[in-house]
Design an enzyme around this catalytic site. Structure first.
Site, PDB file in Angstrom:
ATOM      1  N   SER A   1       0.914  -1.357   0.343  1.00 57.39           N
ATOM      2  CA  SER A   1       0.311   0.607  -0.065  1.00 57.39           C
ATOM      3  C   SER A   1       0.631   1.447   0.123  1.00 57.39           C
ATOM      4  O   SER A   1       0.694   2.388  -0.615  1.00 57.39           O
ATOM      5  CB  SER A   1      -0.597   0.251   1.622  1.00 57.39           C
TER       6      SER A   1
ATOM      7  N   LYS B   1       0.941   5.139   7.091  1.00 54.54           N
ATOM      8  CA  LYS B   1       0.015   5.288   5.672  1.00 54.54           C
ATOM      9  C   LYS B   1       0.713   6.681   5.602  1.00 54.54           C
ATOM     10  O   LYS B   1       1.913   7.342   6.512  1.00 54.54           O
ATOM     11  CB  LYS B   1      -0.882   6.261   5.724  1.00 54.54           C
TER      12      LYS B   1
END
EC number: 3.4.21.89
Length: 390
Positions: free
Chosen positions: A50, A152
């Site tokens: 990701s 993230k």
């Protein structure tokens, strides 16, 4: 006449047995490692793509807890140096019989736009995990400090008005610089067959697939051959220089095309991963009217993360202690997180905001990188990534 007084008897010092010395050393090492891991920094490994190409699967990171201030434990009854389960088993490594209030020690900075942040996954809250099982099928409920660690990039800090337009992030109306190694999806139209090893693998492109009708007709003509690849802007430009490449086109979802399972789950928002918002990231002390859209956006955090009790969230209203609210003032800060692999990241676009009390630390550098699928044994370690700053 002088007499000599007898010397007092002294007990011989008892020598530790080898087993006792070994046991004391192990206890000291465990206590020291636990304190360092809690107070200063922790080690993490990247398990999913990701954050590619900024961070790769197999990167081992040091994450600083000092930057934003470490948090005190909420669940003290747990096996040291474990997280959720005992090593190599599915046996829980903690008991939730005791839950302590959480406090954050002083840090020397706040979370900023662009920071790569490790945080506890908020949707593993006992009242939320089933709601988001379509996006993250392996969710399990855990106490706050034992929820899964996610990493993230922070794209929205408290109070920011955020919007995504054709994959480009805008904050407070200003376009935000894309991370250097951010990865997007492209259609690569080719004239002839492609040697995938020489073209894709040698350029570090590992996520690609031959174009089929399942990708839709919006990116290619019916008789056009090619590949859909996930890569950086720089490598996309390089692909254009090959003589067998006809064109390279970014793949975007059209504005107004509603994507399923996107946050918030409301018919009033026809958003998708490439065209999202605008939304306002909650800030402590900020007041919002409780419209239908705002209830969809903020209902979960009002009920589960803002310290309220007896909260009932319905489609058109929120009540606390039986009293209906027309507006709401947030009690803590929240953040909006996105992965750098924008078309392959289950992030805030799919499950919402990250509360400040879920922030773990700032990713600082990669200390080791192991390729899970090396082309040879000698290439198992990615030496060019060792001790790379993030």
């Amino acid at each position: 006449m002088l007499t000599t007084l007898p010397k007092p008897e002294t007990k011989a010092r008892k020598t530790k047995t080898p087993f006792r010395e070994w046991f004391d050393s192990i206890v000291f090492a465990v206590v020291a490692a636990t304190l360092i891991r809690w107070l200063f920094f922790s080690a993490f490994v990247i398990p999913t793509p990701s954050m590619e190409n900024s961070l790769l699967v197999g990167d081992y990171l040091f994450v600083s807890r000092l930057h934003y201030g470490t948090t005190t434990p909420v669940t003290p009854l747990q096996v040291p140096l474990t997280h959720q389960t005992i090593w190599g088993t599915s046996i829980p490594s903690y008991l939730d019989w005791i839950k302590l209030p959480q406090y954050r020690l002083p840090g020397f900075t706040d979370v900023k736009n662009g920071d790569v942040v490790v945080f506890y996954l908020p949707v593993e809250h006992p009242d939320m995990y089933q709601k988001y099982s379509n996006v993250l099928p392996d969710l399990h409920p855990h106490p706050t400090d034992l929820r899964s660690n996610y990493i993230k990039r922070c794209v929205g800090i408290p109070g920011d008005k955020l919007e995504v337009r054709l994959g480009q992030v805008y904050v407070n109306g200003q376009v935000q610089a894309a991370p250097v190694r951010m990865q997007n999806e492209y259609f690569v139209s080719v004239k002839t067959a492609v040697n995938e090893e020489n073209v894709f693998h040698k350029n570090g492109i590992v996520d690609y697939a031959q174009f089929t009708e399942t990708f839709g007709d919006s990116i290619a003509a019916n008789d056009e051959a090619g590949y859909v690849v996930k890569t950086t802007d720089a490598l996309a430009e390089k692909l254009k220089t090959y003589d067998f490449v006809k064109r390279v086109q970014p793949v975007w979802m059209e504005k107004g095309l509603k994507e399923p399972f996107l946050f918030p789950a409301s018919d009033a928002a026809d958003w998708n991963k490439d065209n999202y918002g605008p939304i306002t990231v909650p800030k402590a002390g900020m007041t919002v009217p409780l419209t239908e859209v705002n209830i969809a956006l903020y209902g979960d955090i009002i009920r589960n993360f803002d310290g309220n009790e007896n909260v009932v969230v319905e489609k058109n209203k929120i009540t606390i202690g039986g009293k209906q609210l027309t507006n709401y003032t947030f009690k803590q800060d929240y953040y909006f997180m996105m992965g750098d692999n924008r078309h392959d990241s289950a992030d805030s676009r799919y499950w919402g905001f990250v509360p400040k009390d879920h922030i773990v630390g700032k990713a600082v550098f990669v200390w080791m990188s192991i390729d899970p699928n090396p082309t040879s044994f000698l290439k198992k370690i990615r030496w060019d990534r060792v001790f790379r700053m993030i």
